[in-house]
Design an enzyme around this catalytic site. Structure first.
Site, PDB file in Angstrom:
ATOM      1  N   LYS A 140      28.900  39.659  40.961  1.00  0.00           N
ATOM      2  CA  LYS A 140      28.631  38.351  40.339  1.00  0.00           C
ATOM      3  C   LYS A 140      29.899  37.519  40.504  1.00  0.00           C
ATOM      4  O   LYS A 140      30.867  37.689  39.791  1.00  0.00           O
ATOM      5  CB  LYS A 140      28.315  38.540  38.853  1.00  0.00           C
ATOM      6  CG  LYS A 140      27.513  37.410  38.222  1.00  0.00           C
ATOM      7  CD  LYS A 140      28.133  36.033  38.254  1.00  0.00           C
ATOM      8  CE  LYS A 140      29.129  35.787  37.139  1.00  0.00           C
ATOM      9  NZ  LYS A 140      29.703  34.401  37.213  1.00  0.00           N
TER      10      LYS A 140
ATOM     11  N   GLY B 178      39.552  38.635  35.281  1.00  0.00           N
ATOM     12  CA  GLY B 178      39.380  37.336  34.629  1.00  0.00           C
ATOM     13  C   GLY B 178      40.237  37.249  33.388  1.00  0.00           C
ATOM     14  O   GLY B 178      41.307  37.861  33.309  1.00  0.00           O
ATOM     15  N   SER B 179      39.726  36.522  32.404  1.00  0.00           N
ATOM     16  CA  SER B 179      40.526  36.249  31.207  1.00  0.00           C
ATOM     17  C   SER B 179      40.486  37.420  30.221  1.00  0.00           C
ATOM     18  O   SER B 179      39.564  38.244  30.244  1.00  0.00           O
ATOM     19  CB  SER B 179      39.992  34.994  30.518  1.00  0.00           C
ATOM     20  OG  SER B 179      38.680  35.233  30.050  1.00  0.00           O
TER      21      SER B 179
ATOM     22  N   GLY C 140      37.305  39.758  29.241  1.00  0.00           N
ATOM     23  CA  GLY C 140      37.520  41.188  29.514  1.00  0.00           C
ATOM     24  C   GLY C 140      37.238  42.056  28.292  1.00  0.00           C
ATOM     25  O   GLY C 140      36.586  43.100  28.386  1.00  0.00           O
TER      26      GLY C 140
ATOM     27  N   GLU D  33      41.164  43.766  35.096  1.00  0.00           N
ATOM     28  CA  GLU D  33      42.417  43.156  35.546  1.00  0.00           C
ATOM     29  C   GLU D  33      42.449  41.783  34.922  1.00  0.00           C
ATOM     30  O   GLU D  33      41.703  40.891  35.313  1.00  0.00           O
ATOM     31  CB  GLU D  33      42.447  43.118  37.073  1.00  0.00           C
ATOM     32  CG  GLU D  33      43.855  42.997  37.603  1.00  0.00           C
ATOM     33  CD  GLU D  33      44.167  41.588  38.026  1.00  0.00           C
ATOM     34  OE1 GLU D  33      44.685  40.834  37.161  1.00  0.00           O
ATOM     35  OE2 GLU D  33      43.905  41.244  39.171  1.00  0.00           O
TER      36      GLU D  33
ATOM     37  N   CYS E 143      47.052  35.633  38.404  1.00  0.00           N
ATOM     38  CA  CYS E 143      47.383  36.496  37.277  1.00  0.00           C
ATOM     39  C   CYS E 143      48.827  36.984  37.373  1.00  0.00           C
ATOM     40  O   CYS E 143      49.483  37.191  36.362  1.00  0.00           O
ATOM     41  CB  CYS E 143      46.414  37.666  37.208  1.00  0.00           C
ATOM     42  SG  CYS E 143      46.235  38.501  38.784  1.00  0.00           S
TER      43      CYS E 143
ATOM     44  N   GLU F  41      49.178  32.313  28.637  1.00  0.00           N
ATOM     45  CA  GLU F  41      48.922  32.137  30.064  1.00  0.00           C
ATOM     46  C   GLU F  41      48.363  30.734  30.298  1.00  0.00           C
ATOM     47  O   GLU F  41      47.329  30.372  29.744  1.00  0.00           O
ATOM     48  CB  GLU F  41      47.916  33.194  30.549  1.00  0.00           C
ATOM     49  CG  GLU F  41      47.658  33.095  32.041  1.00  0.00           C
ATOM     50  CD  GLU F  41      46.737  34.192  32.555  1.00  0.00           C
ATOM     51  OE1 GLU F  41      45.652  34.374  31.980  1.00  0.00           O
ATOM     52  OE2 GLU F  41      47.125  34.871  33.533  1.00  0.00           O
TER      53      GLU F  41
HETATM   54  P1  NAP Z   1      36.450  34.218  32.669  1.00  0.00           P
HETATM   55  O1  NAP Z   1      35.528  33.681  31.631  1.00  0.00           O
HETATM   56  O2  NAP Z   1      37.174  35.453  32.354  1.00  0.00           O
HETATM   57  O3  NAP Z   1      35.623  34.373  34.026  1.00  0.00           O
HETATM   58  C1  NAP Z   1      35.758  35.464  34.932  1.00  0.00           C
HETATM   59  C2  NAP Z   1      34.388  35.939  35.384  1.00  0.00           C
HETATM   60  O4  NAP Z   1      33.662  36.437  34.254  1.00  0.00           O
HETATM   61  C3  NAP Z   1      33.529  34.827  35.970  1.00  0.00           C
HETATM   62  O5  NAP Z   1      32.730  35.354  37.016  1.00  0.00           O
HETATM   63  C4  NAP Z   1      32.677  34.448  34.777  1.00  0.00           C
HETATM   64  O6  NAP Z   1      31.502  33.778  35.141  1.00  0.00           O
HETATM   65  C5  NAP Z   1      32.391  35.807  34.186  1.00  0.00           C
HETATM   66  N1  NAP Z   1      31.920  35.792  32.799  1.00  0.00           N
HETATM   67  C6  NAP Z   1      32.136  34.849  31.839  1.00  0.00           C
HETATM   68  N2  NAP Z   1      31.513  35.201  30.695  1.00  0.00           N
HETATM   69  C7  NAP Z   1      30.884  36.381  30.918  1.00  0.00           C
HETATM   70  C8  NAP Z   1      30.062  37.254  30.123  1.00  0.00           C
HETATM   71  N3  NAP Z   1      29.742  36.976  28.857  1.00  0.00           N
HETATM   72  N4  NAP Z   1      29.613  38.396  30.699  1.00  0.00           N
HETATM   73  C9  NAP Z   1      29.905  38.692  31.970  1.00  0.00           C
HETATM   74  N5  NAP Z   1      30.648  37.902  32.774  1.00  0.00           N
HETATM   75  C10 NAP Z   1      31.146  36.752  32.252  1.00  0.00           C
HETATM   76  O7  NAP Z   1      37.536  33.141  33.051  1.00  0.00           O
HETATM   77  P2  NAP Z   1      37.399  31.543  33.117  1.00  0.00           P
HETATM   78  O8  NAP Z   1      36.774  31.012  31.866  1.00  0.00           O
HETATM   79  O9  NAP Z   1      36.739  31.169  34.386  1.00  0.00           O
HETATM   80  O10 NAP Z   1      38.965  31.148  33.170  1.00  0.00           O
HETATM   81  C11 NAP Z   1      39.682  31.056  31.950  1.00  0.00           C
HETATM   82  C12 NAP Z   1      41.049  31.681  32.034  1.00  0.00           C
HETATM   83  O11 NAP Z   1      40.958  33.021  32.514  1.00  0.00           O
HETATM   84  C13 NAP Z   1      42.019  31.042  33.010  1.00  0.00           C
HETATM   85  O12 NAP Z   1      42.592  29.898  32.490  1.00  0.00           O
HETATM   86  C14 NAP Z   1      43.001  32.149  33.209  1.00  0.00           C
HETATM   87  O13 NAP Z   1      43.932  32.180  32.167  1.00  0.00           O
HETATM   88  C15 NAP Z   1      42.148  33.399  33.154  1.00  0.00           C
HETATM   89  N6  NAP Z   1      41.828  33.933  34.501  1.00  0.00           N
HETATM   90  C16 NAP Z   1      42.463  35.055  34.921  1.00  0.00           C
HETATM   91  C17 NAP Z   1      42.213  35.549  36.196  1.00  0.00           C
HETATM   92  C18 NAP Z   1      42.901  36.770  36.717  1.00  0.00           C
HETATM   93  O14 NAP Z   1      43.072  36.882  37.908  1.00  0.00           O
HETATM   94  N7  NAP Z   1      43.274  37.718  35.895  1.00  0.00           N
HETATM   95  C19 NAP Z   1      41.318  34.905  37.028  1.00  0.00           C
HETATM   96  C20 NAP Z   1      40.640  33.760  36.558  1.00  0.00           C
HETATM   97  C21 NAP Z   1      40.913  33.293  35.286  1.00  0.00           C
HETATM   98  P3  NAP Z   1      31.533  32.154  35.127  1.00  0.00           P
HETATM   99  O15 NAP Z   1      32.561  31.732  36.119  1.00  0.00           O
HETATM  100  O16 NAP Z   1      30.182  31.777  35.531  1.00  0.00           O
HETATM  101  O17 NAP Z   1      31.892  31.747  33.726  1.00  0.00           O
END
Ligand code: NAP
Ligand code: MG
Length: 481
Positions: free
Chosen positions: A178, A231-232, A236, A253, A287, A383
């Site tokens: 996904k 992701g976040s 996570g 991660e 990250c 972050e």
């Molecule tokens: P996120 O919510 O953690 O999104 C990461 C992934 O999880 C996306 O594919 C997202 O889908 C999915 N997701 C969201 N809610 C979910 C749920 N309830 N169940 C399963 N999957 C779900 O991150 P974001 O909101 O896009 O970004 C916010 C912050 O996360 C950033 O500002 C940054 O601090 C951090 N981040 C960290 C990394 C890393 O490499 N560690 C990467 C990206 C972001 P959708 O995109 O459709 O919401």
């Protein structure tokens, strides 16, 4: 041919079929350099996710029983397909995600390298023979879990697709991916290339869609045997809680607030170059970015001058023109980072460079250096995930270590010094899964990568990543008479 010519083929990939969402719903992905829509892709429903998991389960049985060297050969062909389409993939990634083209090229090369690296491991996933005495033969075998559910973020969509899919496949699993809603296009194209490389139907499924319901349906699906998430931290933790209901193992991660500690004996010019690369690559949406500098007071001004000098030479523009600084990925990320620029100022930090959103179309923010930041400030602890560097200073080494460790994260840390003893002592004391000495982004496909503390669980990359996709079975055979 423009990579966007591929976009009329956007669809879910389920069991080898390309299709629309079961209710016909779509989401629109845009070009963050212009905010113009690029393509509509399906927003998969829980029923679609269910179909994808079933297809994966079905394909898994034959794949598990495929000779490991043959599995390796097929996965290796995926690397070749990616290399053959590298330019197209890099343009697609740069257009959908916003990153500078040369960085997208490097991501795609890295994606091909993941498939190559893990392909070579396919027939080397050995168990052990354990001596327990003459009356029993005991050995272990390493078996795949079954279906791996993978949820990827928007900062490195293609590269992280490969980072998770390659080891999962090589270990004998089937996969459902996904991708993030902001950046689905490269995953759709990569999945097509996996199929054209000869990967059996159903082994790799891609369900584009929103975090909830698409990602949520995958995380809570009974038929998913293992979850990989990048992701976040809040999402996570939510995935981990969801997975607890079915006792599904997770690899997480998550983020970082990574310190770069600079001592007076370091090569300050090289340190400034590495730190600028560390925080301004992909406009800080990494990250493992160099989020905060902890510099010894005696060289603080010199280091800040050098960092400012690097930033002042940066070019800005759409990713496809290959500038140093492209747009952030989305309006939401632009808003978040803009808020942090306000937060830093209101906490009393000094803006040495940048400090403002850019007055132009697209989600551009000036590369920013905050100086005079205190360890308790939010811009020193949270972050930001944008082009914002916070500079703090220290007098004693112990003080630097305690500031470095005093955050919830522990992903990477950097030390700049030419004192060998100090470098080794700090690598031991820093609470981080990866420590760089006189470099940044020192990881390769072959090196294990992952977090301490809230930065995550498990390791991506390297041979250690395979541990997330294999479980151990111990076999005891009675030889007694
Ligand atoms: P996120 O919510 O953690 O999104 C990461 C992934 O999880 C996306 O594919 C997202 O889908 C999915 N997701 C969201 N809610 C979910 C749920 N309830 N169940 C399963 N999957 C779900 O991150 P974001 O909101 O896009 O970004 C916010 C912050 O996360 C950033 O500002 C940054 O601090 C951090 N981040 C960290 C990394 C890393 O490499 N560690 C990467 C990206 C972001 P959708 O995109 O459709 O919401
Ligand atoms: Mg999101």
């Amino acid at each position: 041919m423009s990579p966007l010519d591929q976009l009329d083929r956007t669809a879910l990939l389920i069991g080898g079929d390309r299709r629309e969402a079961s209710d016909g719903a779509t989401l629109t992905t845009e070009n963050p350099a212009t905010t113009e829509p690029l393509a509509d892709v399906p927003a998969a429903t829980p029923a679609d996710v269910d179909d994808a998991v079933s297809a994966a389960r079905e394909a898994f049985r034959a794949w598990r029983d495929t000779a490991p060297d043959e599995r390796g050969r097929i996965v290796h062909r995926i690397a070749t397909e990616i290399r053959d389409h590298a330019e197209e993939l890099a343009r697609l990634e740069s257009t959908d995600q916003g990153k500078p083209l040369s960085q997208a090229e490097s991501d795609i090369e890295g994606a091909a390298a993941y498939f190559e690296y893990y392909a070579g491991a396919a027939d080397k996933l050995e168990g052990a023979s354990i001596p327990v005495g003459p009356d029993q033969l005991d050995y272990t075998v390493r078996e795949p879990y079954g279906v791996s559910g993978q949820i990827t973020p928007w900062n490195y969509p293609a590269n992280l697709f490969a980072r998770g899919v390659a080891p999962a496949l090589v270990a004998g699993n089937a996969v459902v991916v996904k991708p993030a809603e902001q950046t689905p296009l490269s995953s759709i194209r990569l999945a097509e290339l996996c199929v054209s490389a000869g990967l059996p139907e159903g082994l790799l499924n891609v369900v584009t869609g929103y975090g909830d319901p698409t990602g949520q349906a995958l995380a809570e699906h009974d038929g998913v045997d293992q979850l990989t998430f990048t992701g976040s931290v809040p999402t996570g933790k939510h995935i981990m809680r969801t997975a607890a209901d079915s006792v599904t193992p997770v690899t997480l991660e998550l983020g970082g607030k990574n310190p770069a500690i600079v001592f007076p004996d370091a090569d300050l010019g090289a340190a400034a170059e590495w730190i600028a690369t560390g925080i301004f690559t992909n406009v800080g949406q990494i990250c493992s970015a160099a989020d905060r500098v902890l510099v010894h007071e005696s060289v603080r001004e010199e280091l800040i001058d050098r960092l400012a000098g690097v930033v002042e030479g940066y070019t800005v523009g759409p990713g496809t023109e290959d500038p140093d600084i492209g747009p952030l990925v989305s309006e939401a990320q632009h808003e978040t980072v803009s808020e942090y620029l306000e937060v830093g100022r209101s906490e009393g930090a000094t803006v040495r460079v940048g400090g403002e959103p850019m007055d132009r179309p697209g989600y551009f923010i000036e590369p920013t250096i905050f100086t005079g930041v205190d360890p308790t400030d939010r811009v020193a602890r949270e972050e930001i995930f944008g082009p914002v560097l916070s500079v703090l200073s220290f007098e004693a080494t112990d003080e630097a270590v305690s500031i470095a460790n005093d955050v919830e994260y522990g992903l990477v840390a950097g030390v700049f010094t030419n004192d060998l003893t100090r470098a080794h002592r700090l690598t031991r004391e820093l609470e981080a899964g990866n420590v760089y000495v006189n470099t940044w982004f020192g990881d390769t496909n072959q090196t294990p990568f992952g977090g301490y503390k809230h930065s995550g669980i498990g390791r991506e990359k390297g041979l250690e990543a395979l541990d997330s996709y294999l479980r151990t079975k111990n076999v005891a055979i009675d030889l007694g008479t």
